[in-house]
Design a protein around this motif. Structure first.
Motif, PDB file in Angstrom:
ATOM      1  N   ASN A  35       2.806 -54.599  61.114  1.00  0.00           N
ATOM      2  CA  ASN A  35       1.607 -55.286  60.622  1.00  0.00           C
ATOM      3  C   ASN A  35       1.567 -56.714  61.165  1.00  0.00           C
ATOM      4  OD1 ASN A  35       3.826 -56.000  59.069  1.00  0.00           O
ATOM      5  ND2 ASN A  35       2.618 -56.377  57.250  1.00  0.00           N
ATOM      6  N   LYS A  60       5.360 -63.750  51.830  1.00  0.00           N
ATOM      7  CA  LYS A  60       6.814 -63.585  51.671  1.00  0.00           C
ATOM      8  C   LYS A  60       7.521 -64.892  51.996  1.00  0.00           C
ATOM      9  CE  LYS A  60       6.536 -58.774  53.204  1.00  0.00           C
ATOM     10  NZ  LYS A  60       7.107 -57.727  54.080  1.00  0.00           N
ATOM     11  N   LYS A  69      14.169 -60.290  49.522  1.00  0.00           N
ATOM     12  CA  LYS A  69      13.137 -61.244  49.133  1.00  0.00           C
ATOM     13  C   LYS A  69      12.522 -60.916  47.778  1.00  0.00           C
ATOM     14  CE  LYS A  69      11.024 -60.139  53.017  1.00  0.00           C
ATOM     15  NZ  LYS A  69      11.995 -59.363  53.824  1.00  0.00           N
ATOM     16  N   SER A  70      12.278 -59.614  47.537  1.00  0.00           N
ATOM     17  CA  SER A  70      11.567 -59.287  46.292  1.00  0.00           C
ATOM     18  C   SER A  70      12.447 -59.500  45.058  1.00  0.00           C
ATOM     19  CB  SER A  70      10.996 -57.867  46.330  1.00  0.00           C
ATOM     20  OG  SER A  70      11.944 -56.955  46.800  1.00  0.00           O
ATOM     21  N   GLN A 111       0.936 -62.150  55.746  1.00  0.00           N
ATOM     22  CA  GLN A 111       0.735 -60.946  56.546  1.00  0.00           C
ATOM     23  C   GLN A 111      -0.274 -60.004  55.921  1.00  0.00           C
ATOM     24  OE1 GLN A 111       4.279 -57.920  55.221  1.00  0.00           O
ATOM     25  NE2 GLN A 111       4.869 -59.552  56.618  1.00  0.00           N
ATOM     26  N   GLU A 112      -0.671 -59.015  56.701  1.00  0.00           N
ATOM     27  CA  GLU A 112      -1.634 -58.028  56.234  1.00  0.00           C
ATOM     28  C   GLU A 112      -0.938 -57.006  55.350  1.00  0.00           C
ATOM     29  OE1 GLU A 112      -3.406 -56.625  59.867  1.00  0.00           O
ATOM     30  OE2 GLU A 112      -4.749 -58.372  59.963  1.00  0.00           O
ATOM     31  N   ARG A 114      -0.645 -53.302  53.988  1.00  0.00           N
ATOM     32  CA  ARG A 114      -1.001 -51.972  54.490  1.00  0.00           C
ATOM     33  C   ARG A 114      -0.690 -50.938  53.417  1.00  0.00           C
ATOM     34  NH1 ARG A 114      -1.153 -52.135  60.191  1.00  0.00           N
ATOM     35  NH2 ARG A 114      -1.676 -49.940  60.015  1.00  0.00           N
ATOM     36  N   GLU A 119       7.444 -44.387  51.581  1.00  0.00           N
ATOM     37  CA  GLU A 119       8.197 -45.451  52.242  1.00  0.00           C
ATOM     38  C   GLU A 119       9.501 -44.867  52.769  1.00  0.00           C
ATOM     39  OE1 GLU A 119       8.786 -48.803  49.660  1.00  0.00           O
ATOM     40  OE2 GLU A 119       6.650 -49.273  49.672  1.00  0.00           O
ATOM     41  N   ASN A 212      12.756 -51.474  56.454  1.00  0.00           N
ATOM     42  CA  ASN A 212      12.636 -50.953  55.095  1.00  0.00           C
ATOM     43  C   ASN A 212      11.613 -51.761  54.304  1.00  0.00           C
ATOM     44  OD1 ASN A 212      13.002 -49.483  52.785  1.00  0.00           O
ATOM     45  ND2 ASN A 212      14.879 -50.559  52.191  1.00  0.00           N
ATOM     46  N   ASP A 227       8.652 -54.413  56.919  1.00  0.00           N
ATOM     47  CA  ASP A 227       9.804 -55.303  56.740  1.00  0.00           C
ATOM     48  C   ASP A 227      10.879 -54.878  57.735  1.00  0.00           C
ATOM     49  OD1 ASP A 227      11.554 -57.234  55.765  1.00  0.00           O
ATOM     50  OD2 ASP A 227      12.294 -55.971  54.127  1.00  0.00           O
TER      51      ASP A 227
HETATM   52  P1  ADP Z   1      12.570 -57.161  50.577  1.00  0.00           P
HETATM   53  O1  ADP Z   1      13.211 -58.304  51.289  1.00  0.00           O
HETATM   54  O2  ADP Z   1      12.689 -57.291  49.103  1.00  0.00           O
HETATM   55  O3  ADP Z   1      13.030 -55.836  51.104  1.00  0.00           O
HETATM   56  P2  ADP Z   1       9.931 -56.401  51.591  1.00  0.00           P
HETATM   57  O4  ADP Z   1       9.309 -57.218  52.658  1.00  0.00           O
HETATM   58  O5  ADP Z   1      10.491 -55.071  51.990  1.00  0.00           O
HETATM   59  O6  ADP Z   1      11.011 -57.330  50.863  1.00  0.00           O
HETATM   60  O7  ADP Z   1       8.860 -56.193  50.429  1.00  0.00           O
HETATM   61  C1  ADP Z   1       9.201 -55.511  49.230  1.00  0.00           C
HETATM   62  C2  ADP Z   1       8.292 -54.308  49.017  1.00  0.00           C
HETATM   63  O8  ADP Z   1       6.935 -54.723  49.028  1.00  0.00           O
HETATM   64  C3  ADP Z   1       8.386 -53.248  50.123  1.00  0.00           C
HETATM   65  O9  ADP Z   1       9.408 -52.329  49.880  1.00  0.00           O
HETATM   66  C4  ADP Z   1       7.011 -52.620  50.054  1.00  0.00           C
HETATM   67  O10 ADP Z   1       6.945 -51.667  49.014  1.00  0.00           O
HETATM   68  C5  ADP Z   1       6.116 -53.783  49.682  1.00  0.00           C
HETATM   69  N1  ADP Z   1       5.505 -54.437  50.871  1.00  0.00           N
HETATM   70  C6  ADP Z   1       6.019 -55.458  51.587  1.00  0.00           C
HETATM   71  N2  ADP Z   1       5.193 -55.831  52.572  1.00  0.00           N
HETATM   72  C7  ADP Z   1       4.115 -55.039  52.498  1.00  0.00           C
HETATM   73  C8  ADP Z   1       2.894 -54.931  53.246  1.00  0.00           C
HETATM   74  N3  ADP Z   1       2.631 -55.746  54.263  1.00  0.00           N
HETATM   75  N4  ADP Z   1       2.004 -53.970  52.891  1.00  0.00           N
HETATM   76  C9  ADP Z   1       2.259 -53.154  51.840  1.00  0.00           C
HETATM   77  N5  ADP Z   1       3.378 -53.202  51.099  1.00  0.00           N
HETATM   78  C10 ADP Z   1       4.312 -54.133  51.406  1.00  0.00           C
END
Ligand code: ADP
Ligand code: MG
Length: 233
Positions: A35, A60, A69-70, A111-112, A114, A119, A212, A227
């Motif tokens: 994305n 993020k 991150k989450s 970011q966008e 999606r 997953e 992931n 990610d």
């Molecule tokens: P982490 O560092 O916690 O793994 P992520 O970037 O994977 O962070 O984001 C956590 C969750 O958020 C992902 O597992 C996904 O479910 C959702 N997510 C993250 N980025 C996007 C996105 N651009 N579009 C849709 N869902 C997203």
């Protein structure tokens, strides 16, 4: 090697722990769908960046000290407007600074957002004995819960990648389980194969890669890595 895939070389200057933005830029240049997004430093820049992307948006945190991150409130999904994005950046910056005063915050990734029905996790490791290994499994929050994974020596062709995906429990959800839509396993298999060639081409400097999640949409609608993280020597 997939048709039309040139041998991959690492961009100049990429080393150590490569964060999401750089890792996805590298994967995107080598044919893995990612994305769009941009790293910004301030709330104002964040709304400007969002105005050039398609919503809804995701913000993020970008920090070398934060891997998940989450877990620390470093991912906010579903932001509708550039103003929402700016507010999310302000709030996230303040709350992470309070929770983790020692974490270096380098910026924020706008970011966008999606959508995907499933997953997947696509991982790779450089095994001291076998060389690069490719791992596919149920991603997102299911990783720890299910341990639903398939492993093979990299690289793998698309056909092999498809059979790895089809061996997963989660494949049932991708094959039209109880009337749910069939998902784009072809696109996911292509992404897995490409990632396996990328890590193999990198050579001995490759240590680890994690995509992931890879979001997989309905058949014909593709997949996208939202990610990623790469570890290099
Ligand atoms: P982490 O560092 O916690 O793994 P992520 O970037 O994977 O962070 O984001 C956590 C969750 O958020 C992902 O597992 C996904 O479910 C959702 N997510 C993250 N980025 C996007 C996105 N651009 N579009 C849709 N869902 C997203
Ligand atoms: Mg993730």
């Amino acid at each position: 090697r997939p048709a039309a895939m040139e041998p991959v070389s690492l961009p100049e200057g990429l080393s150590g722990s490569v964060g999401e933005a750089e890792a996805k830029a590298f994967l995107g240049e080598n044919g893995v769908p990612v994305n769009r997004g941009q790293i910004v430093g301030t709330a104002e820049q964040a709304s400007e960046a969002a105005a050039l992307l398609d919503g809804p948006f995701v913000v993020k945190v970008v920090s070398p000290d934060i891997v998940h991150k989450s877990d620390v409130g470093g991912v906010v999904l579903g932001l509708e407007t550039p103003d929402d994005v700016a507010r999310a950046v302000t709030r996230m910056g303040a709350s992470i600074a309070q929770k983790l005063p020692d974490a270096r915050i380098e910026g924020f990734l706008v970011q966008e957002m999606r959508t995907g029905k499933v997953e997947l996790l696509v991982g790779a490791r450089n095994d001291p004995q076998f060389g690069p290994m490719i791992i596919v499994g149920a991603g997102g929050v299911l990783v720890e819960l299910l341990r639903d994974v398939a492993v093979a020596m990299a690289p793998v062709c698309e056909k092999k990648a498809r059979s790895m995906i089809e061996s997963l429990q989660i494949a049932k959800l991708m094959q039209g389980f109880r009337g749910s839509a069939e998902l784009d396993i072809d696109a996911a298999a292509q992404a897995v194969s490409r990632i396996s060639w990328i890590v193999s081409d990198i050579g001995p400097r490759f240590c680890e890669l994690d995509v992931n999640p890879l979001l997989v949409a309905e058949a014909g609608k593709g997949c996208v890595a939202v990610d990623a993280r790469i570890l290099l020597d």
